[in-house]
Design a protein around this motif. Structure first.
Motif, PDB file in Angstrom:
ATOM      1  N   ILE A 111      81.369  75.279 -11.648  1.00 30.56           N
ATOM      2  CA  ILE A 111      79.943  75.233 -11.285  1.00 30.56           C
ATOM      3  C   ILE A 111      79.793  74.881  -9.819  1.00 30.56           C
ATOM      4  O   ILE A 111      79.054  75.508  -9.073  1.00 30.56           O
ATOM      5  N   SER A 112      80.542  73.832  -9.354  1.00 27.60           N
ATOM      6  CA  SER A 112      80.433  73.407  -7.968  1.00 27.60           C
ATOM      7  C   SER A 112      80.806  74.533  -7.022  1.00 27.60           C
ATOM      8  O   SER A 112      80.145  74.781  -6.032  1.00 27.60           O
ATOM      9  N   GLU A 113      81.864  75.255  -7.367  1.00 30.38           N
ATOM     10  CA  GLU A 113      82.343  76.321  -6.487  1.00 30.38           C
ATOM     11  C   GLU A 113      81.310  77.424  -6.344  1.00 30.38           C
ATOM     12  O   GLU A 113      81.004  77.868  -5.244  1.00 30.38           O
ATOM     13  N   VAL A 114      80.730  77.850  -7.452  1.00 33.60           N
ATOM     14  CA  VAL A 114      79.799  78.968  -7.407  1.00 33.60           C
ATOM     15  C   VAL A 114      78.494  78.566  -6.737  1.00 33.60           C
ATOM     16  O   VAL A 114      77.936  79.292  -5.941  1.00 33.60           O
ATOM     17  N   VAL A 115      77.997  77.363  -7.039  1.00 36.93           N
ATOM     18  CA  VAL A 115      76.724  76.931  -6.472  1.00 36.93           C
ATOM     19  C   VAL A 115      76.851  76.731  -4.975  1.00 36.93           C
ATOM     20  O   VAL A 115      75.963  77.086  -4.214  1.00 36.93           O
ATOM     21  N   ALA A 116      77.999  76.150  -4.486  1.00 39.82           N
ATOM     22  CA  ALA A 116      78.115  75.784  -3.089  1.00 39.82           C
ATOM     23  C   ALA A 116      78.359  76.993  -2.192  1.00 39.82           C
ATOM     24  O   ALA A 116      77.900  77.025  -1.059  1.00 39.82           O
ATOM     25  N   ALA A 117      79.101  77.967  -2.653  1.00 44.71           N
ATOM     26  CA  ALA A 117      79.466  79.082  -1.786  1.00 44.71           C
ATOM     27  C   ALA A 117      78.286  80.039  -1.642  1.00 44.71           C
ATOM     28  O   ALA A 117      77.992  80.807  -2.548  1.00 44.71           O
ATOM     29  N   ASN A 136      75.509  82.380   8.345  1.00 39.65           N
ATOM     30  CA  ASN A 136      76.649  81.504   8.104  1.00 39.65           C
ATOM     31  C   ASN A 136      77.051  81.528   6.641  1.00 39.65           C
ATOM     32  O   ASN A 136      76.198  81.640   5.744  1.00 39.65           O
ATOM     33  N   ALA A 137      78.344  81.412   6.399  1.00 36.54           N
ATOM     34  CA  ALA A 137      78.862  81.205   5.052  1.00 36.54           C
ATOM     35  C   ALA A 137      79.086  79.718   4.882  1.00 36.54           C
ATOM     36  O   ALA A 137      79.819  79.097   5.663  1.00 36.54           O
ATOM     37  N   VAL A 138      78.422  79.128   3.891  1.00 39.80           N
ATOM     38  CA  VAL A 138      78.496  77.686   3.654  1.00 39.80           C
ATOM     39  C   VAL A 138      79.474  77.413   2.513  1.00 39.80           C
ATOM     40  O   VAL A 138      79.286  77.910   1.397  1.00 39.80           O
ATOM     41  N   ALA A 139      80.497  76.620   2.784  1.00 43.56           N
ATOM     42  CA  ALA A 139      81.527  76.320   1.786  1.00 43.56           C
ATOM     43  C   ALA A 139      81.130  75.104   0.953  1.00 43.56           C
ATOM     44  O   ALA A 139      80.108  74.462   1.195  1.00 43.56           O
ATOM     45  N   ALA A 140      81.973  74.789  -0.030  1.00 50.82           N
ATOM     46  CA  ALA A 140      81.676  73.699  -0.956  1.00 50.82           C
ATOM     47  C   ALA A 140      81.575  72.354  -0.250  1.00 50.82           C
ATOM     48  O   ALA A 140      80.797  71.492  -0.648  1.00 50.82           O
ATOM     49  N   GLY A 159      80.410  71.845   2.645  1.00 49.59           N
ATOM     50  CA  GLY A 159      79.325  71.869   3.620  1.00 49.59           C
ATOM     51  C   GLY A 159      79.700  72.483   4.950  1.00 49.59           C
ATOM     52  O   GLY A 159      78.844  72.657   5.821  1.00 49.59           O
ATOM     53  N   SER A 160      80.961  72.802   5.160  1.00 48.88           N
ATOM     54  CA  SER A 160      81.376  73.425   6.416  1.00 48.88           C
ATOM     55  C   SER A 160      80.845  74.856   6.494  1.00 48.88           C
ATOM     56  O   SER A 160      80.650  75.518   5.472  1.00 48.88           O
ATOM     57  N   THR A 161      80.600  75.317   7.700  1.00 48.58           N
ATOM     58  CA  THR A 161      80.035  76.639   7.888  1.00 48.58           C
ATOM     59  C   THR A 161      80.969  77.527   8.691  1.00 48.58           C
ATOM     60  O   THR A 161      81.718  77.055   9.555  1.00 48.58           O
ATOM     61  N   THR A 162      80.909  78.802   8.395  1.00 50.99           N
ATOM     62  CA  THR A 162      81.671  79.820   9.120  1.00 50.99           C
ATOM     63  C   THR A 162      80.725  80.955   9.477  1.00 50.99           C
ATOM     64  O   THR A 162      79.951  81.413   8.638  1.00 50.99           O
ATOM     65  N   ASP A 163      80.778  81.381  10.717  1.00 59.49           N
ATOM     66  CA  ASP A 163      79.918  82.490  11.142  1.00 59.49           C
ATOM     67  C   ASP A 163      80.446  83.801  10.562  1.00 59.49           C
ATOM     68  O   ASP A 163      81.614  84.159  10.764  1.00 59.49           O
ATOM     69  N   VAL A 164      79.580  84.502   9.837  1.00 59.78           N
ATOM     70  CA  VAL A 164      79.974  85.786   9.238  1.00 59.78           C
ATOM     71  C   VAL A 164      79.002  86.893   9.650  1.00 59.78           C
ATOM     72  O   VAL A 164      78.907  87.919   8.988  1.00 59.78           O
ATOM     73  N   THR A 165      78.291  86.668  10.749  1.00 58.99           N
ATOM     74  CA  THR A 165      77.256  87.610  11.181  1.00 58.99           C
ATOM     75  C   THR A 165      77.797  89.023  11.324  1.00 58.99           C
ATOM     76  O   THR A 165      77.123  89.995  10.965  1.00 58.99           O
ATOM     77  N   ARG A 166      79.010  89.173  11.796  1.00 59.19           N
ATOM     78  CA  ARG A 166      79.556  90.496  12.086  1.00 59.19           C
ATOM     79  C   ARG A 166      80.470  91.025  10.981  1.00 59.19           C
ATOM     80  O   ARG A 166      81.120  92.051  11.184  1.00 59.19           O
ATOM     81  N   SER A 167      80.520  90.330   9.855  1.00 57.89           N
ATOM     82  CA  SER A 167      81.428  90.779   8.800  1.00 57.89           C
ATOM     83  C   SER A 167      80.750  90.927   7.455  1.00 57.89           C
ATOM     84  O   SER A 167      81.423  91.017   6.438  1.00 57.89           O
ATOM     85  N   LEU A 168      79.414  90.960   7.428  1.00 56.45           N
ATOM     86  CA  LEU A 168      78.714  91.078   6.153  1.00 56.45           C
ATOM     87  C   LEU A 168      77.863  92.340   6.113  1.00 56.45           C
ATOM     88  O   LEU A 168      77.766  93.087   7.096  1.00 56.45           O
ATOM     89  N   GLU A 169      77.264  92.589   4.966  1.00 54.15           N
ATOM     90  CA  GLU A 169      76.358  93.722   4.796  1.00 54.15           C
ATOM     91  C   GLU A 169      74.918  93.234   4.915  1.00 54.15           C
ATOM     92  O   GLU A 169      74.522  92.271   4.271  1.00 54.15           O
ATOM     93  N   GLY A 218      81.950  87.094  -2.765  1.00 56.15           N
ATOM     94  CA  GLY A 218      82.341  85.712  -2.974  1.00 56.15           C
ATOM     95  C   GLY A 218      81.268  84.710  -2.626  1.00 56.15           C
ATOM     96  O   GLY A 218      81.466  83.507  -2.812  1.00 56.15           O
ATOM     97  N   TYR A 219      80.126  85.203  -2.116  1.00 57.96           N
ATOM     98  CA  TYR A 219      79.043  84.301  -1.716  1.00 57.96           C
ATOM     99  C   TYR A 219      77.723  84.787  -2.310  1.00 57.96           C
ATOM    100  O   TYR A 219      77.513  85.988  -2.497  1.00 57.96           O
ATOM    101  N   LEU A 220      76.841  83.839  -2.562  1.00 58.06           N
ATOM    102  CA  LEU A 220      75.509  84.194  -3.010  1.00 58.06           C
ATOM    103  C   LEU A 220      74.736  84.832  -1.872  1.00 58.06           C
ATOM    104  O   LEU A 220      74.855  84.436  -0.714  1.00 58.06           O
TER     105      LEU A 220
END
Length: 840
Positions: free
Chosen positions: A51-57, A80-84, A86-96, A128-130
């Protein structure tokens, strides 16, 4: 906004499968239902983790809404992609990215251009992300807004370097075409572009043939090469401006009031990237994305670089870095912490606020600090830093043997109350306040000025009072020694520039002739600050080289060279001061400077003093504290500043705070994690002894002295009242000439000339060979070699020799028939060692 998430996603899949229940036999239903309840229970670790994994990502947009107004509008998305954790990763150029309905177009970099009027939603998707959604509103596509020259055309010239100091923005222009530096004078730029040379640079009848376009795309030979393509947004905007009759714009048109960067700060992994977005706020409340129009610069290119579209690329080194975004004189900063990722668990005791704020930074960066130094290192370090001298052997032995929990604090207090401290810091300030001897007649004023500084530091006069006495000095040096400063900075320009640099940390020299290229200070700001010194008048004194200075009566104003307007005195970012015709405007200047809410005064001093001890300022250079040059630890800078103000600008209190911290006790030896770290203060950064301190140290160890004309024998080099004393040693080791207000005049760089001078110069050899010197005294002594070597190490390095060092020295002495020569060699070897030459 993100789409709803089922509370129990694993359970949802089970419940949605009808066949699962139909296949159950009644006797199996009860146990399976019980097991299913356990699956949903908080006691079920498997369910919790899933549950934690799916809700956080999930994905998250940096902005809350996008509004595109007009065909020229653009918008840079940041997702941004937000991990469980709370850390963030920029995914602006790699998403749809999908816009429903398609009122705008998003390219692969997340850059939006309008298509049609309407409201829609931007949907961001990444496996892998909501999903994340963002509302967008597009308007004004059926009409073309009139192009505003200052708001839309000038930024194009700035972005592509056309109005830089290396091109058309330099004083004489380039190839007959001149623009104001960085576009700070758009009215002048408009005249040069549209009206000058019979308007040959723009052709409304054939816009595409305008020189401003053909040169930019290099279809007409251009020394600057191609600046942009003929299918670019910049080209189309310039073309539309020309077609529209080259309007300048109305006085009622909105102007930029501020710019904002998104995100403002991030904690990112090494070697990662981050897209940033910059938004301009206008006087009418509207907003505009200027990401592709703003200029960018990294304050540390070894840690991060940034391209013209705002994509930040980090190196593989940990640390803190800031990215400056500049647009039409406004500046915003994106701050990045690049953690090493190591565990920071073992920390020394928190002794004061310095430790709290530095330790917090080290934890954020994941950089374990070096251990604390030993007592020998500490007493040598703090004595050199506070008094500019080596501790005596007796002081070292007493401190090492003293068994007291507060002995470090007691040592700091004793040093601060000594005359040595006052003399050393008087020398430091004497140099940056330009106390130099330009002629023989200056000697009286120079000596009086140094004595005034020394007395001020000895009695611990508040820093605010020292600055007030200096800046408002009147009369002669006999009654007011601080007027010697006015003699050296002998015009209002040098006075305002030195005042800003020394006491406010602002280098405003550029603003004398044009708008500051890296700051918001204009010629008007410069003139207002200069007006505080407008009434200072020079009169003949008792001696021809010692003039008097007074503040004459009358209105204090200074002329803005661009507009010719006379401006009243005002502090930076402050309202005009209320000064009567009979009052001294300089008093109001100091009132503004020492006010608790002044953002420059205290910060400048604490940063300068921090660098004195740690070799690297919280802001570097220490006197260039502009918004585009942010601090490496803003919380530390603010904390020290607030403490300094609350103490009543107590200098000794500030030095005591720094020197009694655990941070100041860190060893200079790097560990496996902090060798390349700079600016986080995880260790003490070694620094070469300054010229005066090193000469005094050599004299101390060799039992010799340097003679300075006109001064008593044995005068320390750090006690020289001005720069008028001849010494090749001091010159070779980079002493300040006291010609500017910059501490950079005193050089700590190592050169071949320095090495040769210490190794075999006549001056150093005479100190080693002196009949009453250290080597001769040791050779004639009846003490054992071990006792003599111990004394030599204590005198030079403030520590006992190691067993291997003792053995090597003992063997060397006994191998030589000439005991004195052997002792000279030992002294020579120690004063040429790095351990001696550096404060560590």
């Amino acid at each position: 906004m993100s789409r709803p998430v089922p509370m129990y996603p694993k359970a949802g899949k089970l419940l949605s499968c009808a066949s699962f229940w139909l296949c159950l036999r009644l006797e199996h239903a009860i146990p399976i239902l019980l097991a299913f309840q356990l699956l949903l229970s908080n006691r079920c670790t498997f369910a919790d983790e899933a549950i934690s994994e799916v809700v956080a990502a999930h994905l998250a947009f940096e902005h809350e809404q996008v509004f595109l107004s007009g065909s020229d509008s653009r918008w840079q998305l940041v997702v941004n992609a937000v991990a469980a954790d709370g850390s963030t990763t920029d995914v602006t150029r790699s998403l749809e990215l999908k816009i429903v309905p398609a009122v705008a177009f998003a390219d692969g970099q997340g850059y939006l251009t309008p298509v049609s009027n309407g409201s829609a939603k931007i949907i961001a998707r990444l496996p892998g992300y909501l999903d994340a959604t963002l509302p967008i509103e597009v308007a004004g596509q059926d009409t073309n807004k009139t192009v505003n020259f200052a708001n839309q055309i000038v930024p194009i010239f700035t972005k592509h370097g056309c109005n830089s100091g290396a091109c058309h923005g330099k004083l004489a222009g380039q190839a007959g075409f001149k623009l104001s530096l960085l576009g700070f004078e758009p009215e002048q730029d408009y005249d040069h572009l549209v009206l000058e040379s019979r308007g040959r640079r723009v052709f409304p009848a054939a816009p595409n043939q305008s020189l401003i376009l053909t040169k930019a795309v290099n279809s007409t030979p251009h020394g600057g090469g191609q600046r942009f393509a003929d299918d670019s947004h910049e080209y189309r905007l310039l073309q539309r401006w020309i077609v529209g009759g080259m309007p300048y714009g109305d006085a009622s048109d909105p102007t930029v009031t501020d710019i904002e960067v998104f995100p403002k700060q991030r904690r990112l992994a090494a070697s990662s990237t981050q897209q940033i977005s910059v938004v301009a706020h206008y006087s009418d409340g509207s907003r505009e994305d200027i990401t592709h129009t703003a200029q960018y610069e990294s304050n540390n290119k070894d840690l991060a670089d940034v391209d013209s579209a705002g994509l930040v690329t980090l190196s593989d080194q940990p640390g803190s870095v800031a990215i400056m975004a500049r647009y039409q004189g406004h500046v915003a900063v994106f701050r990045v912490a690049i953690p090493l990722g190591a565990s920071v668990n073992e920390l020394p005791p928190v002794r004061n606020m310095v430790d709290e704020l530095v330790f917090a930074k080290l934890k954020t960066l994941g950089i374990p600090p070096s251990p604390s130094c030993d007592d020998s290192t500490f007493i040598r370090r703090v004595t050199l830093d506070l008094c500019g001298r080596l501790p005596t052997s007796a002081e070292t032995i007493q401190f090492i043997k003293k068994d007291c929990a507060t002995k470090h604090e007691a040592l700091v207090d004793r040093l601060l109350n000594s005359t040595d401290y006052a003399e050393y810091f008087a020398k430091k300030w004497s140099s940056i306040l330009r106390n130099r001897r330009a002629g023989a007649g200056h000697q009286l004023g120079n000596y009086a000025f140094y004595d005034w500084l020394r007395a001020s530091f000895h009695e611990n006069k508040p820093y605010s009072q020292i600055v007030r006495e200096l800046l408002t000095a009147s009369g002669s040096v006999e009654v007011s020694p601080a007027v010697a400063w006015l003699r050296e900075v002998n015009n209002s320009e040098s006075r305002v520039e030195d005042t800003a640099q020394l006491f406010l940390g602002q280098r405003i020299q550029c603003a004398r002739c044009h708008h500051h290229p890296f700051e918001k200070w204009s010629q008007a700001d410069y003139a207002r600050l200069q007006a505080f010194f407008a009434n200072v008048s020079r009169k003949n004194g008792t001696y021809s080289d010692q003039p008097m200075f007074v503040s004459r009566t009358g209105d204090a104003t200074a002329r803005n060279p661009r507009t010719g307007q006379s401006l009243p005195p005002a502090g930076l970012d402050s309202s005009p001061a209320s000064v009567t015709a009979t009052a001294d405007p300089r008093q109001e200047l100091v009132n503004w400077m020492v006010a608790e809410e002044n953002p420059f005064f205290a910060r400048s001093l604490v940063n300068r003093y921090w660098k004195h001890f740690f070799a690297i300022g919280i802001v570097e250079p220490e006197d260039d504290m502009r918004v585009t040059n942010p601090p490496s630890n803003s919380e530390l800078l603010e904390g020290l500043s607030e403490h300094f103000i609350a103490s009543g600008f107590d200098l000794k209190d500030l030095l005591r705070l720094i020197c009694t911290s655990s941070v100041y006790r860190f060893s200079s030896e790097a560990n496996a994690f902090n060798l390349n770290e700079q600016g986080a203060y995880s260790r003490y950064y070694p620094k070469r002894l300054s010229a005066e301190v090193l000469l005094d140290a050599v004299n101390t160890v060799t039992h010799s002295q340097s003679d300075f004309s006109g001064l008593p024998p044995g005068t320390r080099a750090v006690c020289l009242p001005d720069s008028g004393f001849q010494s090749y040693f001091l010159d070779a080791f980079g002493r300040s000439s006291a010609t500017t207000a910059c501490e950079c005049e005193s050089s700590a760089e190592s050169t071949l000339a320095q090495s040769l001078h210490l190794l075999n110069s006549k001056e150093v050899q005479s100190k080693l060979n002196a009949d009453d010197g250290m080597a001769a005294t040791m050779a004639a002594s009846s003490q054992s070699v071990s006792e003599l070597v111990t004394e030599l190490y204590l005198a030079s390095l403030s520590r006992y020799p190691t067993s291997s060092e003792m053995q090597a020295a003992d063997e060397y002495v006994h191998q030589h028939d000439n005991r004195r020569n052997a002792m000279e060699d030992l002294v020579w070897a120690l004063i040429n060692s790095k351990e001696f030459l550096f404060n560590h």
